[in-house]
Write a protein that holds these residues in place. Structure first.
Motif, mmCIF file in Angstrom:
data_model
loop_
_atom_site.group_PDB
_atom_site.id
_atom_site.type_symbol
_atom_site.label_atom_id
_atom_site.label_comp_id
_atom_site.label_asym_id
_atom_site.label_seq_id
_atom_site.Cartn_x
_atom_site.Cartn_y
_atom_site.Cartn_z
ATOM 1 N N GLY A 5 44.243 -60.880 14.289
ATOM 2 C CA GLY A 5 43.815 -62.144 13.686
ATOM 3 C C GLY A 5 43.314 -63.109 14.745
ATOM 4 N N GLY A 61 42.253 -66.330 14.287
ATOM 5 C CA GLY A 61 42.247 -67.731 13.844
ATOM 6 C C GLY A 61 42.909 -68.583 14.923
ATOM 7 N N GLY A 107 46.032 -69.288 15.655
ATOM 8 C CA GLY A 107 47.151 -68.684 16.374
ATOM 9 C C GLY A 107 46.691 -67.548 17.277
ATOM 10 N N GLU A 134 39.849 -58.881 14.906
ATOM 11 C CA GLU A 134 39.551 -59.904 13.890
ATOM 12 C C GLU A 134 38.496 -59.328 12.941
ATOM 13 O OE1 GLU A 134 40.390 -63.107 12.736
ATOM 14 O OE2 GLU A 134 38.737 -62.653 11.349
ATOM 15 N N ARG A 135 38.746 -59.514 11.637
ATOM 16 C CA ARG A 135 37.820 -58.915 10.657
ATOM 17 C C ARG A 135 36.489 -59.678 10.552
ATOM 18 N NH1 ARG A 135 41.379 -61.475 6.294
ATOM 19 N NH2 ARG A 135 42.473 -59.507 5.971
ATOM 20 N N CYS A 182 39.194 -74.200 9.191
ATOM 21 C CA CYS A 182 39.615 -74.935 7.983
ATOM 22 C C CYS A 182 39.658 -76.440 8.273
ATOM 23 C CB CYS A 182 40.988 -74.464 7.505
ATOM 24 S SG CYS A 182 40.959 -72.879 6.669
ATOM 25 N N VAL A 185 42.633 -54.618 10.504
ATOM 26 C CA VAL A 185 43.856 -53.849 10.766
ATOM 27 C C VAL A 185 44.450 -53.467 9.412
ATOM 28 C CG1 VAL A 185 46.137 -53.879 11.823
ATOM 29 C CG2 VAL A 185 44.242 -55.105 12.903
ATOM 30 N N SER A 223 48.901 -62.745 13.758
ATOM 31 C CA SER A 223 48.640 -64.115 13.273
ATOM 32 C C SER A 223 47.616 -64.045 12.140
ATOM 33 C CB SER A 223 48.132 -64.994 14.423
ATOM 34 O OG SER A 223 48.071 -66.343 14.021
ATOM 35 N N ARG A 254 49.708 -73.889 3.013
ATOM 36 C CA ARG A 254 48.949 -74.169 4.233
ATOM 37 C C ARG A 254 48.438 -75.610 4.224
ATOM 38 N NH1 ARG A 254 43.730 -70.519 5.802
ATOM 39 N NH2 ARG A 254 45.215 -69.759 7.321
ATOM 40 N N ASP A 314 50.608 -69.794 10.126
ATOM 41 C CA ASP A 314 50.958 -70.020 8.725
ATOM 42 C C ASP A 314 51.852 -68.921 8.158
ATOM 43 O OD1 ASP A 314 49.305 -72.199 8.895
ATOM 44 O OD2 ASP A 314 47.732 -71.410 7.599
ATOM 45 N N SER A 321 50.093 -75.716 10.084
ATOM 46 C CA SER A 321 48.889 -76.398 10.556
ATOM 47 C C SER A 321 48.272 -75.644 11.722
ATOM 48 C CB SER A 321 49.255 -77.820 11.018
ATOM 49 O OG SER A 321 50.039 -77.754 12.190
ATOM 50 N N ALA A 322 46.997 -75.955 11.988
ATOM 51 C CA ALA A 322 46.311 -75.371 13.139
ATOM 52 C C ALA A 322 47.008 -75.803 14.423
ATOM 53 C CB ALA A 322 44.862 -75.835 13.142
ATOM 54 N N SER A 323 47.438 -77.060 14.421
ATOM 55 C CA SER A 323 48.122 -77.599 15.583
ATOM 56 C C SER A 323 49.375 -76.769 15.903
ATOM 57 C CB SER A 323 48.505 -79.029 15.216
ATOM 58 O OG SER A 323 48.775 -79.796 16.311
HETATM 59 C C1 LIG Z 1 41.117 -77.382 3.774
HETATM 60 C C2 LIG Z 1 42.020 -77.240 4.957
HETATM 61 C C3 LIG Z 1 42.080 -78.232 5.916
HETATM 62 C C4 LIG Z 1 42.936 -78.101 7.017
HETATM 63 N N1 LIG Z 1 42.968 -79.113 7.934
HETATM 64 C C5 LIG Z 1 43.803 -79.014 8.980
HETATM 65 C C6 LIG Z 1 43.856 -80.065 9.940
HETATM 66 O O1 LIG Z 1 43.140 -81.076 9.841
HETATM 67 N N2 LIG Z 1 44.715 -79.937 10.986
HETATM 68 C C7 LIG Z 1 45.504 -78.843 11.131
HETATM 69 O O2 LIG Z 1 46.278 -78.790 12.111
HETATM 70 N N3 LIG Z 1 45.480 -77.829 10.229
HETATM 71 C C8 LIG Z 1 44.641 -77.879 9.172
HETATM 72 N N4 LIG Z 1 44.597 -76.850 8.261
HETATM 73 C C9 LIG Z 1 45.528 -75.707 8.404
HETATM 74 C C10 LIG Z 1 45.014 -74.646 9.378
HETATM 75 O O3 LIG Z 1 43.718 -74.210 9.022
HETATM 76 C C11 LIG Z 1 45.952 -73.448 9.400
HETATM 77 O O4 LIG Z 1 47.274 -73.909 9.543
HETATM 78 C C12 LIG Z 1 45.594 -72.513 10.562
HETATM 79 O O5 LIG Z 1 44.318 -71.951 10.328
HETATM 80 C C13 LIG Z 1 46.652 -71.438 10.749
HETATM 81 O O6 LIG Z 1 46.299 -70.567 11.792
HETATM 82 P P1 LIG Z 1 46.649 -69.002 11.677
HETATM 83 O O7 LIG Z 1 46.283 -68.368 12.961
HETATM 84 O O8 LIG Z 1 48.022 -68.865 11.146
HETATM 85 O O9 LIG Z 1 45.686 -68.485 10.503
HETATM 86 P P2 LIG Z 1 44.104 -68.468 10.428
HETATM 87 O O10 LIG Z 1 43.510 -69.543 11.238
HETATM 88 O O11 LIG Z 1 43.766 -68.378 8.979
HETATM 89 O O12 LIG Z 1 43.704 -67.092 11.106
HETATM 90 C C14 LIG Z 1 44.025 -65.851 10.563
HETATM 91 C C15 LIG Z 1 42.930 -64.864 10.988
HETATM 92 O O13 LIG Z 1 43.417 -63.532 10.832
HETATM 93 C C16 LIG Z 1 42.361 -62.730 10.350
HETATM 94 N N5 LIG Z 1 42.993 -61.574 9.708
HETATM 95 C C17 LIG Z 1 43.951 -61.594 8.754
HETATM 96 N N6 LIG Z 1 44.341 -60.346 8.449
HETATM 97 C C18 LIG Z 1 43.615 -59.524 9.236
HETATM 98 C C19 LIG Z 1 43.574 -58.112 9.369
HETATM 99 N N7 LIG Z 1 44.355 -57.319 8.628
HETATM 100 N N8 LIG Z 1 42.729 -57.569 10.265
HETATM 101 C C20 LIG Z 1 41.911 -58.375 11.008
HETATM 102 N N9 LIG Z 1 41.906 -59.724 10.927
HETATM 103 C C21 LIG Z 1 42.754 -60.285 10.048
HETATM 104 C C22 LIG Z 1 41.597 -63.658 9.406
HETATM 105 O O14 LIG Z 1 40.272 -63.201 9.209
HETATM 106 C C23 LIG Z 1 41.676 -64.987 10.145
HETATM 107 O O15 LIG Z 1 40.566 -65.182 11.004
HETATM 108 C C24 LIG Z 1 43.736 -76.938 7.164
HETATM 109 C C25 LIG Z 1 43.678 -75.931 6.198
HETATM 110 C C26 LIG Z 1 42.826 -76.074 5.098
HETATM 111 C C27 LIG Z 1 42.758 -74.962 4.077
#
Ligand SMILES: Cc1cc2nc3c(=O)[nH]c(=O)nc-3n(C[C@H](O)[C@H](O)[C@H](O)COP(=O)(O)OP(=O)(O)OC[C@H]3O[C@@H](n4cnc5c(N)ncnc54)[C@H](O)[C@@H]3O)c2cc1C
Length: 419
Positions: A37, A39, A41, A62-63, A70, A105, A131, A189, A317, A328-330
């Motif tokens: 992933g 994103g 994280g 990453e897919r 977001c 994956v 992640s 989320r 998340d 959160s992204a943070s």
């Molecule tokens: C509308 C909106 C607004 C937001 N605004 C904010 C903000 O202002 N501030 C803030 O801090 N947070 C914000 N967030 C929250 C933030 O986007 C998430 O908390 C953050 O993206 C979490 O990171 P992550 O790495 O857990 O997941 P993600 O960023 O979603 O990354 C996961 C990644 O894994 C990949 N993936 C998943 N499964 C597989 C697999 N099997 N094989 C290959 N790749 C895979 C996906 O394609 C994706 O790219 C917002 C969310 C939304 C929906």
């Protein structure tokens, strides 16, 4: 060779070919860390592993072939910024020596320390970081899947194609139409994300189709984040345009009649934007990482190591959030740094150090004005989790200054995660 071994050999050969294509075959490394992933994280973890220990081979799978943020995607829905502004490629990570593999994956075998790629075969690892973000439990809202297939009902809760589609629906909405935003029960989320979305779409209506309405139907009893600041903005800026109703949980949807069924009544809208309940991304389930409520992955917060599968770290998340910790992204960016440091310590035979992290989350309430919430979370030895320290809090009032800090925050976290 037996048939099974031959198949496995071919898959490993395909994975090696993918890594050669990614550019680093032939170099000798201390250990291989695979990150699932890319994103907030996963990208941050991959980058910091290479920054802090260049002797590690780091493979990110990453897919998607571009990163779409977001954070700030709500501004795209309102027409205040563009998709191009919230997207970027993975070349920044490649410059750090991360091998970026564009694949899905499909399985994790923690006993054999391998992952399976949809196109590229199997890949071995010494440590695995997962992640995957979230996936939706569409089945909890009757009729959701067929409504979504019809293209009329969207969530746009993973920025990407649905962000484009929802923007199009809002542009096509007649003046006087009703946009409904349905919010699932917490935890979901980005706690303030739906209220930011409602606010900026209300501003778009105020300027471009002032007889239209934003109707927020929240399964939670009240606004779950920065409630006082959001409600003040709605009262001052969008009277007659934005209506908020708490304790209104969606149970079914019918796209043919554009009707959302709540526990108590049925409501019709012209644009139905329904965020379904969700849990950790599907690969976490396949890997046996889910521990709680059939949704989330519990971790040791000092290392982000899974409590279910040793040697696998879960970020972002997908985790069972610690008390008062938002999804959160943070936070995902901070989780990644905890995991990167811990993996480096463990692979070097040392023990990970103490942990303290910071969350900051901005939300726009109009095109230019924003509000903020911040908190600090530190390891608590007695309760063996991260706990929010006293302090932190929210902005005194919405302001354009906070709006410009929000853009700086976004540009900084994109650079910190991806460049
Ligand atoms: C509308 C909106 C607004 C937001 N605004 C904010 C903000 O202002 N501030 C803030 O801090 N947070 C914000 N967030 C929250 C933030 O986007 C998430 O908390 C953050 O993206 C979490 O990171 P992550 O790495 O857990 O997941 P993600 O960023 O979603 O990354 C996961 C990644 O894994 C990949 N993936 C998943 N499964 C597989 C697999 N099997 N094989 C290959 N790749 C895979 C996906 O394609 C994706 O790219 C917002 C969310 C939304 C929906």
């Amino acid at each position: 060779m037996t048939r099974f071994e031959r198949r496995d050999f071919l898959k490993l050969a395909a994975a090696s070919a993918a890594l050669s294509a990614a550019g680093c075959a032939g170099t000798s490394y201390k250990a291989r860390v695979v990150v699932v992933g890319g994103g907030f994280g996963g990208a941050t973890a991959a980058k910091y592993l290479r920054l802090w220990d260049p002797a590690l081979e780091v493979v990110l799978v990453e897919r998607a072939n571009v990163f779409t943020s977001c954070p700030l995607s709500n501004l795209v829905l309102a027409g205040f910024t563009t998709m191009d502004d919230i997207r970027q490629g993975y070349d920044g990570l490649r410059r750090h020596g991360v091998q970026v593999v564009n694949d899905e994956v499909t399985a994790v075998d923690a006993a054999r320390k391998t992952i399976r790629l949809e196109r590229g075969g199997d890949l071995t690892y010494d440590r695995l970081i997962v992640s995957p973000g979230i996936d939706f439990n569409f089945g909890e809202i009757q009729g959701y899947e067929s409504a979504m297939q019809s293209g009329r009902v969207l969530h746009a809760w993973k920025a990407g194609s649905q962000t484009f589609e929802l923007r199009k629906q809002l542009e096509q909405l007649r003046d006087g139409g009703v946009y409904i935003l349905s919010i699932p029960l917490a935890p979901y989320r980005c706690p303030p994300g739906p209220y930011e979305r409602a606010s900026v779409i209300a501003e778009y209506f105020k300027r471009s189709k002032p007889r239209s309405k934003v109707l927020v139907l929240d399964a939670n009893p009240d606004v779950t984040s920065k409630a006082g600041l959001f409600k003040a903005a709605w009262k001052d800026l969008y009277p007659g345009i934005l209506e908020y109703r708490g304790a209104n949980k969606a149970v079914a949807v019918d796209a043919a009649t554009m009707t959302l069924k709540l526990e108590v009544e049925d409501i019709k809208g012209d644009v139905l934007n329904i965020v379904p309940p969700h849990g950790a991304g599907e690969i976490a389930r396949k890997a046996g990482l889910i521990t709680t409520n059939n949704r989330w992955c519990d971790v040791d917060w000092r290392t982000m190591e899974s409590k279910a599968v040793p040697g696998v770290h879960v970020l972002g998340d997908a985790t069972l959030s610690a008390p008062a910790m938002p999804k959160s992204a943070s936070m995902a960016n901070n989780h990644a740094k905890i995991a990167a440091a811990a993996v480096i310590e463990v692979l070097s035979g040392r023990s990970p150090g103490p942990v303290q992290i910071l969350n900051t989350c901005y939300s726009f309430v109009s095109q230019k004005e924003a509000i903020r919430v911040s908190s600090v979370h530190a390891w608590d030895e007695k309760d063996r989790t991260l706990k929010a320290l006293p302090g932190g809090g929210v902005s005194a009032a919405r302001s354009e200054a906070e709006g410009s800090y929000a853009w700086s925050w976004a540009r900084n976290i994109w650079a910190d995660s991806l460049d």
